[in-house]
Scaffold this motif. Sequence first.
Motif, short mmCIF file in Angstrom:
data_model
loop_
_atom_site.label_atom_id
_atom_site.label_comp_id
_atom_site.label_asym_id
_atom_site.label_seq_id
_atom_site.Cartn_x
_atom_site.Cartn_y
_atom_site.Cartn_z
N ASP A 30 2.82 -3.63 -14.46
CA ASP A 30 3.84 -2.58 -14.39
C ASP A 30 3.33 -1.41 -13.55
O ASP A 30 4.09 -0.82 -12.77
CB ASP A 30 4.19 -2.07 -15.79
N VAL A 31 2.07 -1.07 -13.72
CA VAL A 31 1.46 0.02 -12.96
C VAL A 31 1.45 -0.33 -11.47
O VAL A 31 1.86 0.47 -10.63
CB VAL A 31 0.02 0.32 -13.46
N ILE A 32 1.01 -1.54 -11.15
CA ILE A 32 0.95 -1.97 -9.74
C ILE A 32 2.35 -1.96 -9.13
O ILE A 32 2.54 -1.47 -8.02
CB ILE A 32 0.27 -3.34 -9.62
N SER A 33 3.33 -2.47 -9.85
CA SER A 33 4.72 -2.48 -9.35
C SER A 33 5.24 -1.06 -9.12
O SER A 33 5.93 -0.79 -8.14
CB SER A 33 5.63 -3.20 -10.34
N THR A 34 4.89 -0.16 -10.01
CA THR A 34 5.32 1.24 -9.89
C THR A 34 4.71 1.88 -8.65
O THR A 34 5.40 2.61 -7.91
CB THR A 34 4.94 2.03 -11.15
N VAL A 35 3.45 1.60 -8.39
CA VAL A 35 2.79 2.14 -7.20
C VAL A 35 3.43 1.55 -5.94
O VAL A 35 3.68 2.27 -4.97
CB VAL A 35 1.27 1.87 -7.23
N GLU A 36 3.74 0.26 -5.95
CA GLU A 36 4.41 -0.37 -4.80
C GLU A 36 5.75 0.30 -4.51
O GLU A 36 6.05 0.62 -3.35
CB GLU A 36 4.64 -1.86 -5.06
N VAL A 37 6.54 0.54 -5.54
CA VAL A 37 7.85 1.18 -5.36
C VAL A 37 7.67 2.60 -4.83
O VAL A 37 8.35 3.01 -3.89
CB VAL A 37 8.65 1.17 -6.68
N ALA A 38 6.71 3.33 -5.41
CA ALA A 38 6.48 4.72 -4.97
C ALA A 38 6.07 4.79 -3.51
O ALA A 38 6.44 5.73 -2.81
CB ALA A 38 5.41 5.36 -5.85
N LEU A 39 5.32 3.81 -3.05
CA LEU A 39 4.85 3.79 -1.66
C LEU A 39 5.81 3.04 -0.73
O LEU A 39 5.55 2.89 0.45
CB LEU A 39 3.46 3.14 -1.58
N GLU A 40 6.93 2.56 -1.30
CA GLU A 40 7.93 1.81 -0.55
C GLU A 40 7.34 0.56 0.10
O GLU A 40 7.60 0.25 1.26
CB GLU A 40 8.63 2.71 0.47
#
Length: 82
Positions: free
Chosen positions: A8-18
């Motif tokens: 979930d953390v990794i996915s959140t970082v991916e979304v934040a960085l587009e």
Amino acid sequence: MLNILQSDVISTVEVALELQPGALTKESRADEFEQWDSLGVLGVLVALDKLFDGKVGKISEMAAVESVEEILIVLRQHSLID
């Protein structure tokens, strides 16, 4: 514990960085992604703070993390993930 997974953390970082899903791994470092600049760090911090109900904003060392692994370590140290 909020029961938030490492993925979930990794996915959140991916979304934040587009970034595309799957672009980041536990071993990914900031210097590998042009989006992970000073503005990207702010986006990541805001996204993680939302994910963890405002708990990340109080962790000063989060602003200096330079890899996904460092993010996970800091979150573990603060008992936000297992």
